[in-house]
Design an enzyme around this catalytic site. Structure first.
Site, PDB file in Angstrom:
ATOM      1  N   CYS A  22       0.852  -1.194   0.000  1.00  0.00           N
ATOM      2  CA  CYS A  22       0.000   0.000   0.000  1.00  0.00           C
ATOM      3  C   CYS A  22       0.886   1.242   0.000  1.00  0.00           C
ATOM      4  CB  CYS A  22      -0.880   0.006   1.253  1.00  0.00           C
ATOM      5  SG  CYS A  22      -1.789  -1.511   1.479  1.00  0.00           S
TER       6      CYS A  22
ATOM      7  N   TRP B 202      -3.753  -1.814  -1.371  1.00  0.00           N
ATOM      8  CA  TRP B 202      -3.747  -3.074  -2.118  1.00  0.00           C
ATOM      9  C   TRP B 202      -4.240  -4.114  -1.133  1.00  0.00           C
ATOM     10  CZ3 TRP B 202      -0.380  -7.573  -1.976  1.00  0.00           C
ATOM     11  CH2 TRP B 202      -0.595  -8.458  -3.047  1.00  0.00           C
TER      12      TRP B 202
ATOM     13  N   ARG C 251       1.607   1.730  -6.061  1.00  0.00           N
ATOM     14  CA  ARG C 251       1.871   0.747  -4.998  1.00  0.00           C
ATOM     15  C   ARG C 251       0.620  -0.066  -4.673  1.00  0.00           C
ATOM     16  NH1 ARG C 251       6.552   1.959  -1.949  1.00  0.00           N
ATOM     17  NH2 ARG C 251       5.701   0.826  -0.188  1.00  0.00           N
TER      18      ARG C 251
ATOM     19  N   HIS D  33       7.789 -32.417 -24.461  1.00  0.00           N
ATOM     20  CA  HIS D  33       7.580 -33.392 -23.378  1.00  0.00           C
ATOM     21  C   HIS D  33       6.278 -33.132 -22.629  1.00  0.00           C
ATOM     22  CE1 HIS D  33      11.591 -35.035 -23.967  1.00  0.00           C
ATOM     23  NE2 HIS D  33      12.022 -33.793 -24.066  1.00  0.00           N
TER      24      HIS D  33
ATOM     25  N   LYS E  24       2.816  -2.506  -7.686  1.00  0.00           N
ATOM     26  CA  LYS E  24       4.151  -2.349  -8.266  1.00  0.00           C
ATOM     27  C   LYS E  24       5.197  -3.130  -7.481  1.00  0.00           C
ATOM     28  CE  LYS E  24       7.444  -0.925 -10.867  1.00  0.00           C
ATOM     29  NZ  LYS E  24       7.623  -1.633 -12.165  1.00  0.00           N
TER      30      LYS E  24
ATOM     31  N   GLU F  72       9.633 -13.888 -19.445  1.00  0.00           N
ATOM     32  CA  GLU F  72       9.355 -12.457 -19.241  1.00  0.00           C
ATOM     33  C   GLU F  72       8.262 -11.988 -20.186  1.00  0.00           C
ATOM     34  OE1 GLU F  72       9.903 -10.552 -16.988  1.00  0.00           O
ATOM     35  OE2 GLU F  72       9.531  -8.564 -17.812  1.00  0.00           O
TER      36      GLU F  72
ATOM     37  N   ASN G 211       0.478  -0.222   6.329  1.00  0.00           N
ATOM     38  CA  ASN G 211       0.969  -1.064   5.232  1.00  0.00           C
ATOM     39  C   ASN G 211       1.639  -2.257   5.881  1.00  0.00           C
ATOM     40  OD1 ASN G 211       1.816  -2.093   2.817  1.00  0.00           O
ATOM     41  ND2 ASN G 211       3.438  -0.592   2.480  1.00  0.00           N
ATOM     42  N   GLY G 212       1.234  -3.463   5.505  1.00  0.00           N
ATOM     43  CA  GLY G 212       1.818  -4.675   6.102  1.00  0.00           C
ATOM     44  C   GLY G 212       0.704  -5.616   6.521  1.00  0.00           C
TER      45      GLY G 212
ATOM     46  N   GLU H 107       0.149 -10.189 -17.182  1.00  0.00           N
ATOM     47  CA  GLU H 107      -0.145  -9.217 -16.117  1.00  0.00           C
ATOM     48  C   GLU H 107      -0.832  -7.963 -16.635  1.00  0.00           C
ATOM     49  OE1 GLU H 107       3.161  -7.679 -13.908  1.00  0.00           O
ATOM     50  OE2 GLU H 107       4.453  -7.602 -15.631  1.00  0.00           O
TER      51      GLU H 107
ATOM     52  N   LYS I 116       4.592 -10.460 -18.978  1.00  0.00           N
ATOM     53  CA  LYS I 116       4.070  -9.172 -19.430  1.00  0.00           C
ATOM     54  C   LYS I 116       2.654  -9.319 -19.983  1.00  0.00           C
ATOM     55  CE  LYS I 116       6.538  -6.790 -17.826  1.00  0.00           C
ATOM     56  NZ  LYS I 116       7.310  -7.651 -17.062  1.00  0.00           N
TER      57      LYS I 116
HETATM   58  C1  AGP Z   1       6.994  -7.331 -13.127  1.00  0.00           C
HETATM   59  O1  AGP Z   1       6.396  -6.876 -14.351  1.00  0.00           O
HETATM   60  C2  AGP Z   1       5.976  -7.577 -12.070  1.00  0.00           C
HETATM   61  N1  AGP Z   1       5.252  -6.383 -11.814  1.00  0.00           N
HETATM   62  C3  AGP Z   1       6.500  -8.264 -10.829  1.00  0.00           C
HETATM   63  O2  AGP Z   1       6.720  -9.600 -11.198  1.00  0.00           O
HETATM   64  C4  AGP Z   1       7.831  -7.736 -10.225  1.00  0.00           C
HETATM   65  O3  AGP Z   1       8.885  -7.973 -11.105  1.00  0.00           O
HETATM   66  C5  AGP Z   1       8.100  -8.503  -8.925  1.00  0.00           C
HETATM   67  O4  AGP Z   1       7.048  -8.228  -8.031  1.00  0.00           O
HETATM   68  C6  AGP Z   1       9.439  -8.133  -8.271  1.00  0.00           C
HETATM   69  O5  AGP Z   1       9.437  -6.780  -7.942  1.00  0.00           O
HETATM   70  P1  AGP Z   1      10.865  -6.107  -7.559  1.00  0.00           P
HETATM   71  O6  AGP Z   1      11.716  -6.159  -8.781  1.00  0.00           O
HETATM   72  O7  AGP Z   1      10.505  -4.710  -7.156  1.00  0.00           O
HETATM   73  O8  AGP Z   1      11.448  -6.909  -6.432  1.00  0.00           O
END
Ligand code: AGP
Length: 607
Positions: free
Chosen positions: A2, A73, A27, A504, A602, A481, A99-100, A488, A485
């Site tokens: 958050c 969040w 965030r 396989h 994020k 990767e 936050n937490g 997400e 992308k």
């Molecule tokens: C990446 O596109 C994602 N948003 C997510 O997987 C991110 O890479 C992951 O949460 C790690 O975050 P960080 O690099 O801030 O540790």
């Protein structure tokens, strides 16, 4: 995770809180709220949705000069107005943002019920507000009340607490970042230094177990156990790069196209041509330490983990040294064996990812040494490791990581040449790699001048039931990767698999018209990948091929996207670009919120 923002000073708090929330929205953005204190009255204004939704319920102005704000969040309880922070105590005396995760909140909640106090939300955070109010009623000062309650809480918190009867804010940190910004006759609070940079460059990073009493005069810092602590003021060095959107349509678009410049900032000052290597000075590694290293462990989550996998392969290839890439959350759960002589690289854009922080603590607990490879200056991972490097991507605000990925790979490439040159990597080979790396920003720009048939590829994936991504060697993590992308930000189910492994099992998924994205740069495994292309095509798949421009393999794709030729060890820095654009343009075609995809944040500061 958050976002928290607080203010106490001589300005009107409301516009500052809203601007702070806007900068922290990445965030987490399920819901947002503010608490405004004027005289002895605290007004709560909250809304489900992003900051824009909150602004529809805010007054045009407000006299409050003290306030707290939060962008949520969801971890405990659904996305509802009742679960939105700030939360108030039963008697209206205490208002807080958190936050937490409070792990023992059920016991704390049961104690409240025994006192006849019922919660109005499903959150763990609310129970803290009620308990602090109860502790105040027993005659404690605000500081004593907060310390008393947190001594009974278990879990993680970044807390900012407002009191109706006291002209102060209390902040506390344990496992969730909280930073104080020092102004002239005013103080700012944020969960991310980036939201403070526009007000002050003098910041105080709270450490775990700290509690700060904040007034417009300044801060009084202590430990929860009571002893006073000197507040260390750090001067933020301005990260390059504007965090404003500028004329880009989205932050993701801006950050994709910033990659050439971001890469230049990452490489700058880290090339030693005469020695045929790169050098990450911040790791303060001497050659004799590197020579004696038994292995290199790399850690990360999501995109950072994909970069770590590439780093692992480069280190093994260049240094002929065992290297292993671990998913942070799995690493700690699997009770790892740690060799104190080994080097562990914790890769993270935000430097606040709880899983990676927990993994670092495990390494350090077992006598190991961890180095941060992070983007955010002064982040928890950077300070927890106390050594490492910044990747200098500049502020990355889109939830989907792009420029941080390529800079993580670049930093790990530099490290691989540095440790490689203490072993088998020849000066000529090291020099060729570093010269190639210095050329890469220009090659990225050349690609961006002609990105190829991305929109044709979008047509193949946009309405697909699922998409298979394949790659071999360095291209295998690139395939992962690309899948991440597309998942997400366009919410399309994707599967990424090593190309050789696809036959396989996953090949059973293929049917007429199935889109398969295959990453096949001109490297030593290209011919093997060609077999996978044929196997997929034989089952009716439509091939989206990422290849080296001018390579005859181009004819093997239904949609072929060429990237400029580059040193074989550097191909991920270019082959990932079309995959980023594919995800970006597909998300737009499907009307998705590119920068704020559903369910995500994020940086995930909870385990
Ligand atoms: C990446 O596109 C994602 N948003 C997510 O997987 C991110 O890479 C992951 O949460 C790690 O975050 P960080 O690099 O801030 O540790």
């Amino acid at each position: 995770m958050c976002g928290i923002f607080g203010y106490v000073g001589h300005q009107n708090a409301l516009p500052l809180l809203v601007e702070g929330l806007r900068r922290l929205e990445y965030r987490g953005y399920d819901s947002t709220g503010v608490g405004l204190k004027h005289n002895d009255t605290i007004e709560l204004l909250r809304a489900v949705g992003k900051v824009g939704s909150l602004q529809t319920v805010l007054p045009s102005s407000h006299n409050a000069t003290v306030g707290i704000a939060h962008t949520r969040w969801a971890t405990h309880g659904g996305v509802t107005e009742a679960n939105t922070h700030p939360h108030a105590s039963f008697d209206g005396e205490v208002h807080l943002v958190h936050n937490g995760i409070i792990e023992n909140f059920r016991q704390l909640k049961a104690q409240l019920s025994a006192s006849g106090i019922t919660c109005s939300s499903e959150t763990d955070s609310e129970v803290l507000a009620h308990h602090i109010a109860l502790a105040l009623k027993e005659g404690r000062t605000p500081q004593e009340a907060v310390a008393n309650v947190l001594s009974r809480a278990r879990g993680t918190w970044g807390l900012c607490i407002l009191f109706t009867s006291h002209d102060l804010l209390i902040c506390a940190r344990h496992g969730s970042p909280l930073i104080l910004g020092k102004g002239d006759g005013e103080m700012f609070i944020s969960s991310d230094p980036h939201a403070l940079a526009h007000h002050t460059n003098r910041v105080i990073y709270l450490e775990d177990g700290d509690m700060a009493t904040v007034t417009e005069e300044g801060v009084d810092l202590s430990r929860l156990t009571g002893q006073h602590v000197e507040a260390n003021v750090t001067v933020l060095d301005q990260n390059w790069g504007e965090s404003e959107l500028g004329d880009s349509p989205h932050f993701m678009h801006k950050e994709i196209y910033e990659q050439p410049d971001a890469l230049r900032h990452c490489i700058a000052g880290r090339v030693e041509r005469t020695l045929g290597r790169g050098r990450l000075g911040g790791m303060r590694l001497t050659n004799d330490v590197m020579v004696q290293t038994p292995y290199v462990g790399l850690l990360g989550c999501g995109t950072a983990y994909h970069a770590a996998e590439i780093g692992k392969m480069l280190i093994e290839s260049m240094a002929r040294l065992p290297a292993v890439a671990n998913i942070s959350s799995e690493f700690r759960s699997n009770d790892p064996v740690i060799n104190p002589k080994a080097l562990h690289l914790a890769v993270s854009q935000s430097g606040e990812t709880a899983d990676t922080i927990a993994a670092i603590r495990e390494i350090q607990l077992k006598g190991g040494q961890a180095f941060g490879v992070v983007n955010v200056v002064g982040s928890t991972i950077a300070r927890l490791c106390g050594q490492g490097v910044y990747i200098h991507s500049g502020p990355e605000q889109s939830v989907a990581s792009t420029k941080a990925f390529t800079n993580m790979v670049a930093a790990l490439t530099i490290f691989a040449t540095q440790i490689g040159r203490t072993g088998n990597l020849s000066r000529a080979e090291g020099r060729a790699i570093m010269e190639g790396l210095q050329q890469t920003p220009h090659l990225m720009e050349a690609y961006f001048d002609d990105v190829g048939p991305i929109d044709e590829a979008v047509e193949l994936v946009a309405n697909a039931k699922s998409v298979l991504f394949l790659g071999r060697g360095l291209s295998a993590p690139v395939a992962k990767e690309g899948a991440l992308k597309l998942m997400e930000i366009a919410y399309i189910p994707c599967l990424a698999y090593p190309a050789g492994e696809m036959k396989h099992g996953p090949i059973a998924l293929l049917e007429e018209g199935s889109p398969v994205v295959i990453v096949a740069p001109n490297d030593h495994v290209k011919d093997k990948t060609l077999s996978a292309i044929h196997e997929c095509r034989a089952r009716g798949a439509r091939i989206i091929l990422i290849h080296e421009k001018g390579d005859p393999i181009e004819q093997e794709g239904d949609v072929s996207i060429g990237v400029p030729a580059v040193h074989p060890q550097l191909t991920p820095l270019l082959t990932v670009l079309p995959l980023q654009l594919l995800a970006y343009r597909t998300a737009i075609k499907l009307g998705c919120d590119v920068d704020r995809p559903r369910n995500l944040a994020k940086s995930v500061t909870v385990e």
